[in-house]
Design an enzyme around this catalytic site. Structure first.
Site, PDB file in Angstrom:
ATOM      1  N   HIS A   1       9.128  -2.327   0.873  1.00 17.58           N
ATOM      2  CA  HIS A   1       8.235  -1.285   0.346  1.00 17.58           C
ATOM      3  C   HIS A   1       8.062  -1.377  -1.175  1.00 17.58           C
ATOM      4  CE1 HIS A   1       7.862   0.705   4.159  1.00 17.58           C
ATOM      5  NE2 HIS A   1       9.144   0.961   4.243  1.00 17.58           N
TER       6      HIS A   1
ATOM      7  N   ASP B   1       9.549  -4.817  10.803  1.00 17.56           N
ATOM      8  CA  ASP B   1      10.141  -3.502  10.609  1.00 17.56           C
ATOM      9  C   ASP B   1       9.225  -2.455  11.254  1.00 17.56           C
ATOM     10  OD1 ASP B   1      12.265  -2.133   8.489  1.00 17.56           O
ATOM     11  OD2 ASP B   1      10.472  -0.898   8.751  1.00 17.56           O
TER      12      ASP B   1
ATOM     13  N   HIS C   1       8.178   0.202   9.888  1.00 14.49           N
ATOM     14  CA  HIS C   1       7.238   0.654   8.866  1.00 14.49           C
ATOM     15  C   HIS C   1       6.553  -0.537   8.201  1.00 14.49           C
ATOM     16  CE1 HIS C   1      10.457   3.751   9.185  1.00 14.49           C
ATOM     17  NE2 HIS C   1       9.413   4.552   9.200  1.00 14.49           N
TER      18      HIS C   1
ATOM     19  N   ASP D   1      14.763  -0.738  12.916  1.00 12.40           N
ATOM     20  CA  ASP D   1      14.335   0.647  13.132  1.00 12.40           C
ATOM     21  C   ASP D   1      13.244   0.755  14.191  1.00 12.40           C
ATOM     22  OD1 ASP D   1      12.594  -0.655  11.430  1.00 12.40           O
ATOM     23  OD2 ASP D   1      12.486   0.941   9.949  1.00 12.40           O
TER      24      ASP D   1
END
Length: 336
Positions: A154, A190, A192, A279
């Protein structure tokens, strides 16, 4: 599979984050790395490749801010961790700002990524861990696993967010490209979207970025990762986003992997940097896919079937008790 980790990554210990309007304990805790380490065996130590590979990705003013932010926070009479509370919505003006609160807003995009006393050391050694795993693959290993913590995907060239400070996958991919290992592709799996990685490479035509992630219409980071984002300028056609709905199960996930594989292969990729987040697990407290522990080996095997030298960079995964087992299952999908 050879794996790498550095104890100094555990020095990053924020106390809390703002999540869904409430102060909660920091989800990206050091026990994540401890549990993964226990499950994958004894990792080899990271080596120090210095600042040059980090500076090849991140702006100098951002790095100076990150190194000094916690000290500036304390110098302003604050306690605990440095965290911003105001952000320039329309545009991020590049000003010489003095107050630490203003600089936190200038160099971040959320309130879930505090800067603690040990954050710089933890992030620095997380990046060095990624570079050490990369070096092992450049040296002839088919795959290597970097137990990176804090994660990185990120983080943009000049901003932090999403528990990320330095973009480990981008640093590794650029280093592989500079070493002549390319064409290099980054595959992000991931839950996200890897917004920072996309931002870093979307206007470049020399590194391909593909991401399979939760639909940003419903999930963080919201403002990046939509299917119509395919790269800009010289990078047109070198970004691939495959957003998936909440509740996605293994069959649909593997089909998305096959789609990503086809485009990564068509681009002529010879080296893969893999941003791996666990995740996607059904029991993850902040995510909403339906991938089970036994599915992770199938995901690993499907990526291994791409037949590319691969540096695996750890990203998210917050079901701490299950995390080590899920990572070990994923790595088991790669041949020894």
């Amino acid at each position: 599979m050879i794996s790498f980790f550095d104890e100094r990554q555990l020095s990053h210990t924020p106390l809390r984050e703002l999540h869904n309007g409430t102060w909660t304990p920091y989800a990206e805790c050091a026990d994540r790395a401890r549990n993964i380490r226990a499950a994958v065996g004894t990792p080899a130590p990271a080596r120090d490749f210095g600042m040059a590979p980090i500076e090849a990705i991140h702006d100098a003013d951002y790095l100076a801010f990150l190194k000094g932010a916690h000290a500036a926070w304390r110098a302003a009479g604050r306690e605990d961790d440095a965290i911003g509370y105001t952000w320039p919505v329309v545009r991020r003006r590049k000003l010489s700002l003095d107050r630490i609160d203003a600089r936190l807003g200038q160099y971040s995009f959320d309130a879930s990524t505090p800067i603690a006393e040990g954050t710089w050391d933890g992030a620095y050694w997380s990046a060095q861990t990624a570079l050490t795993a990369l070096d092992a693959v450049l040296g002839g290993a088919r795959t290597a696993f970097a137990l990176c913590r804090p994660p990185g995907h990120h983080a943009g060239a000049d901003y932090l967010g999403g528990y990320c400070y330095l973009n480990n996958a981008a640093i590794a991919a650029q280093h592989a490209h500079a070493a002549g290992a390319g064409p290099v592709a980054i595959l992000d799996v991931d839950y996200h979207h890897g917004n920072g990685t996309q931002d870093i490479f979307e206007a470049r035509g020399d590194i391909f970025f593909a991401s399979i992630h939760a639909d940003p219409v419903t999930d963080y980071p919201f403002y990046w990762g939509h299917a119509d984002e395919t790269g800009i300028g010289d990078g047109a056609g070198t970004t691939l986003n495959i957003p998936l709905p909440r509740g996605t199960r293994i069959d649909a996930y593997l089909a998305a992997l096959d789609s990503a594989h086809a485009q990564i292969s068509a681009w002529g990729t010879r080296f893969l940097v893999l941003s791996f987040g666990a995740d996607t697990f059904s029991g993850d407290p902040i995510s909403h896919f339906a991938i089970e522990t036994e599915d992770f080996s199938a995901i690993g095997a499907r990526i291994a079937a791409m037949g590319l030298p691969t540096a695996i960079i750890m990203e998210g995964g917050y079901a701490v008790g299950d995390l080590g087992g899920n990572v070990a299952r994923f790595l088991s999908g790669f041949p020894d």
